[in-house]
Design an enzyme around this catalytic site. Structure first.
Site, PDB file in Angstrom:
ATOM      1  N   SER A 131       0.918  -1.340  -0.092  1.00  0.00           N
ATOM      2  CA  SER A 131      -0.006   0.000   0.091  1.00  0.00           C
ATOM      3  C   SER A 131       0.948   1.114  -0.095  1.00  0.00           C
ATOM      4  O   SER A 131       2.007   1.196   0.347  1.00  0.00           O
ATOM      5  CB  SER A 131      -0.697  -0.070   1.222  1.00  0.00           C
ATOM      6  OG  SER A 131       0.136   0.445   2.278  1.00  0.00           O
ATOM      7  N   ASP A 132       0.181   2.345  -0.275  1.00  0.00           N
ATOM      8  CA  ASP A 132       0.934   3.677  -0.009  1.00  0.00           C
ATOM      9  C   ASP A 132       0.932   3.890   1.505  1.00  0.00           C
ATOM     10  O   ASP A 132       0.342   3.234   2.197  1.00  0.00           O
ATOM     11  CB  ASP A 132       0.773   4.895  -0.789  1.00  0.00           C
ATOM     12  CG  ASP A 132       1.963   5.678  -1.032  1.00  0.00           C
ATOM     13  OD1 ASP A 132       3.023   5.760  -0.037  1.00  0.00           O
ATOM     14  OD2 ASP A 132       1.872   6.553  -1.740  1.00  0.00           O
ATOM     15  N   TRP A 133       1.796   4.819   2.029  1.00  0.00           N
ATOM     16  CA  TRP A 133       1.843   5.159   3.455  1.00  0.00           C
ATOM     17  C   TRP A 133       0.286   5.430   4.009  1.00  0.00           C
ATOM     18  O   TRP A 133      -0.092   6.341   3.670  1.00  0.00           O
ATOM     19  CB  TRP A 133       2.765   6.292   3.631  1.00  0.00           C
ATOM     20  CG  TRP A 133       2.909   6.764   4.938  1.00  0.00           C
ATOM     21  CD1 TRP A 133       2.115   7.118   5.938  1.00  0.00           C
ATOM     22  CD2 TRP A 133       4.263   6.558   5.565  1.00  0.00           C
ATOM     23  NE1 TRP A 133       2.797   7.530   6.957  1.00  0.00           N
ATOM     24  CE2 TRP A 133       4.103   7.132   7.017  1.00  0.00           C
ATOM     25  CE3 TRP A 133       5.776   6.388   5.310  1.00  0.00           C
ATOM     26  CZ2 TRP A 133       5.068   7.314   7.837  1.00  0.00           C
ATOM     27  CZ3 TRP A 133       6.645   6.479   6.253  1.00  0.00           C
ATOM     28  CH2 TRP A 133       6.425   7.112   7.467  1.00  0.00           C
ATOM     29  N   ALA A 134       0.179   4.389   4.836  1.00  0.00           N
ATOM     30  CA  ALA A 134      -1.332   4.570   5.469  1.00  0.00           C
ATOM     31  C   ALA A 134      -2.380   4.464   4.587  1.00  0.00           C
ATOM     32  O   ALA A 134      -3.579   4.907   4.963  1.00  0.00           O
ATOM     33  CB  ALA A 134      -1.391   5.669   6.557  1.00  0.00           C
ATOM     34  N   SER A 135      -2.276   4.234   3.245  1.00  0.00           N
ATOM     35  CA  SER A 135      -3.377   4.305   2.444  1.00  0.00           C
ATOM     36  C   SER A 135      -4.525   3.259   2.736  1.00  0.00           C
ATOM     37  O   SER A 135      -5.641   3.490   2.328  1.00  0.00           O
ATOM     38  CB  SER A 135      -2.921   4.281   0.904  1.00  0.00           C
ATOM     39  OG  SER A 135      -2.548   3.050   0.712  1.00  0.00           O
TER      40      SER A 135
END
Ligand code: BGC
Length: 747
Positions: free
Chosen positions: A285-289
């Site tokens: 995932s992207d950061w905390a997505s």
């Protein structure tokens, strides 16, 4: 233990590999993966799907866990990001080796345009159109990063973007799908080398999947709304190119795509990427997505977020902790099957095996090698070479450039002359222990370049931002003493990048006013524009004597700029994004449709698809860039005028260097499909060549066009080449077409 005896056990205890059946029995890497998977508890499996940031630097909203080391020891973490250096990474890996199964950690880092040696920002580098140079810069970046313990870079970013307000344009290859796909392929090859597992290759990560570059209004993290047809034709091909290059990983994007956040977008992740494209790596995932889907309003809580993301195919959760907190419960409540978890774990373990981390978890942690690679003098030679290839000559009135090395007095003015770190661009890596001395400032580059007889004088003139003009008088005074003025202006390096979208993309502050003052002295002024995006600078474009668009060039900026200013390198770069005349033209891109009421020129304005208060043309078009020499295009030849879908057509042209300097020309091949079941762009890049020509020399180059180059996505969402007439055009830019012919595709 009984069960373990039946399976092949391939687990490391410290550095000793405990193999209960012989190596020979473990035939494939897949079997090795399964031999580990079968030993794992559900908790350990879920652990592999978590990625945490180290506390050295943060590249997103911070979550501090005091028990990170404990979690690693319990096998609850699969990867760390944002830690660098062999010593630090070795220490983390040692902790992982204390876990029950001793599964090594992956170490990820945003090595976007260099590790210690910083190369030009990717958008700048893309203007070189030099695939070998871009592969080389990725290769060197990988070699340095791998020597410093890293085995995974979050690059390349292959998002197509048509909106320079978006701060992240600096990370990509511009607006064109064809060129963007070639660059995507080259950069993955560069990062990963011949194959994963080599000591100097790192896993690449194609990001951000998908549509991120089309964020509405160019505002970062914003929604994306586009037809599936456009997605498939324009935005996905560079991602497909990375799969063709065997990219190891993908990253989801922050945006929602047509209402579904990419991180839980089953169509993108499972149907297209893992399904149709048969991608066998893993998706992070992207950061905390994952948890940000709550803000999107697509899920109620992290429990639902974890469910949707894992079901859609997102294998690893970067920093949100939603998987860690919820997957076990989701499995026990039978919302998520163990086989779904196994598939994600298997993909991650596979890469750990391919990298050779099971054989030696400290493989990338050799401090001696780190020292050697980070101080390899050849890297700066390459960085200088790539940097000078990325500088675009936009204007050169009266052939002011190149400057003579015998020039008596040069005034070097502007807020970007002396700073070093500004040249590094947004995504430079803060390598521990690396000081700014490694960057060659623009001033230092010039000092080294000019001879003893040249008097070099300086004034700052103004700041990058703000209204203060109290430095103008001194700058004017300095300019008056000079034969020529060089003015270095532009953006601060943190004005383009993640979360750096801007609504006003003119040159900030009073910098253009400073130019006006300097021009009032009557001296010729060469302007260097440092930026991470296409800026709007109408005054400069009209009045400066010469303009070099230098982007952010990296460690060797000063040397590269001086090489170009004094003609030791003849600029050859061409723009990979359209430069708008004013922000009101945005989004603007060269390969647009014609509309039913196209204007043919600026006087054709009645009831036309135009802005009534603006030219129909951009300031500088896609593919534009000057040289110190001139090139003539002649003798267009087509070996056939009709082809069927199984044939190719050969198109050749002769390019002659008609000027005084040796130089390289980027010869561009464009097509137009005149009638299509889906209307086709007025012009589309389909090939290019970078040709080196000595002054007076001619070369004939040949392109071949096949059905693939004629294809587009039709209404049924299939790639098709439809019979009919095509224009074939060869030019020096998307507007400067020098040769044109027609051919026909027949059934
Ligand atoms: C960015 C990614 C980056 C990640 C890790 C995110 O905020 O969107 O491109 O790789 O952080 O640093």
């Amino acid at each position: 233990m009984k069960r373990m005896n039946r399976c092949i056990l391939y687990i490391i205890t410290s550095t000793v590999i405990l193999i209960q059946s012989t190596e020979a029995q473990i035939k494939t890497i897949g079997q090795k993966v399964d031999s580990v998977l079968i030993l794992m508890t559900l908790d350990e499996k879920i652990g592999q799907l978590n990625q945490y940031s180290d506390d050295l630097i943060y590249t997103g909203p911070v979550t501090i866990d005091s028990d990170k080391a404990d979690q690693i020891k319990q096998g609850r973490v699969g990867s760390l990001l944002n830690c660098m250096g062999t010593e630090r990474i070795r220490n983390w890996q040692k902790i992982a080796m204390k876990s029950r199964l001793k599964i090594p950690l992956l170490f990820g880092q945003d090595v976007i345009h260099g590790y210690k040696t910083t190369f030009p920002i990717p958008l700048g580098e893309s203007c070189s159109w030099d695939l070998d140079a871009m592969e080389l810069s990725a290769r060197i970046s990988a070699t340095e990063a791998a020597a410093a313990g890293i085995n995974w870079t979050f690059a390349p970013m292959v998002d197509i973007c048509r909106d320079p307000r978006w701060g992240r344009v600096m990370e990509g290859a511009g607006e064109d799908t064809y060129l963007g796909s070639k660059i995507a392929f080259a950069r993955v090859k560069g990062f990963q080398g011949d194959k994963l597992g080599e000591i100097n290759s790192v896993m690449a990560c194609a990001k951000h999947f998908a549509g991120y570059g089309a964020a509405i209004g160019g505002r970062d993290y914003n929604s994306v709304d586009m037809s599936e047809r456009q997605l498939l034709e324009t935005y996905l091909p560079p991602f497909k190119a990375t799969v063709d290059a065997h990219v190891a990983t993908f990253m989801t994007s922050f945006n929602d795509l047509n209402g579904v956040p990419s991180t839980a977008n089953k169509f993108l992740l499972r149907d297209v990427l893992k399904g149709k494209w048969k991608f066998d790596g893993f998706i992070v995932s992207d950061w905390a997505s994952v948890s940000e889907m709550i803000n999107h309003g697509n899920v109620k809580d992290e429990y639902e977020a974890a469910l949707k993301a894992i079901a859609a195919g997102c294998d690893m959760d970067m920093e949100s902790r939603s998987y860690k907190k919820n997957l076990a419960k989701l499995v026990s409540e039978r919302k998520v099957s163990v086989s779904l978890i196994d598939d994600a774990v298997r993909r991650i373990l596979l890469k750990k095996f391919e990298l050779g981390l099971f054989d030696d978890p400290y493989k990338f942690c050799n401090a001696e090698r780190e020292q050697k690679e980070l101080n390899n003098p050849n890297n700066s030679i390459s960085a200088r070479d790539v940097a000078k290839r990325s500088i675009v000559l936009l204007k050169n009135d009266k052939q002011l450039l190149p400057l003579s090395k015998g020039t008596k007095t040069i005034a070097f003015i502007g807020p970007l002359v002396k700073p070093k770190m500004q040249n590094k661009g947004f995504w430079d890596v803060e390598v521990p222990g690396n000081d700014s001395a490694y960057v060659v400032s623009q001033w230092e580059g010039l000092v080294k370049k000019v001879g003893k007889t040249t008097n070099l004088i300086y004034a700052k003139g103004c700041d990058i931002e703000g209204e203060r003009k109290d430095g103008f008088a001194e700058a004017v005074n300095v300019a008056k003493q000079a034969d020529v003025v060089i003015l270095s202006i532009g953006e601060r390096r943190d004005m383009s990048g993640e979360a750096k979208s801007r609504s006003d993309i003119r040159i900030p502050g009073v910098q253009e006013e400073l130019l006006k003052e300097l021009l009032s002295t009557g001296k010729p002024v060469v302007v260097l524009i440092n930026a991470g995006r296409p800026l709007v600078f109408d005054y400069t474009a009209k009045h400066a004597s010469a303009i070099l668009y230098t982007w952010w060039l990296g460690s060797e900026a000063g040397n590269a700029i001086s090489d170009v200013l004094f003609g030791d390198y003849n600029p050859s770069a061409k723009l990979t994004m359209t430069f708008p005349l004013s922000v009101g033209q945005v989004p603007i891109y060269y390969n647009h449709f014609n509309t039913g009421r196209p204007a043919n020129n600026d006087s054709d304005r009645q009831n036309k698809s135009i802005y009534t208060d603006l030219s129909i043309y951009p300031k500088y078009e896609f593919g534009y860039g000057l040289s110190y020499t001139s090139f003539q295009y002649s003798q267009l030849q087509l070996n056939k005028k009709k082809i069927n879908p199984n044939e190719q057509i050969e198109v050749s042209a002769t390019i002659t260097n008609t000027g005084m300097y040796d130089g390289e020309e980027i010869v561009q091949l464009y097509l137009r499909d005149i009638v299509g079941s889906i209307v086709r762009p007025v012009i589309e890049l389909k090939d290019f060549r970078k040709v080196m020509l000595k002054a007076g020399e001619s070369k004939t180059i040949t392109f071949s066009i096949d059905a693939e180059k004629l294809s587009f996505i039709n209404q049924q969402l299939e790639w098709v080449a439809e019979p009919g007439e095509f224009d074939v055009m060869i030019g020096a830019s998307s507007r400067d077409i020098r040769l044109k012919e027609k051919f026909e595709l027949v059934e």
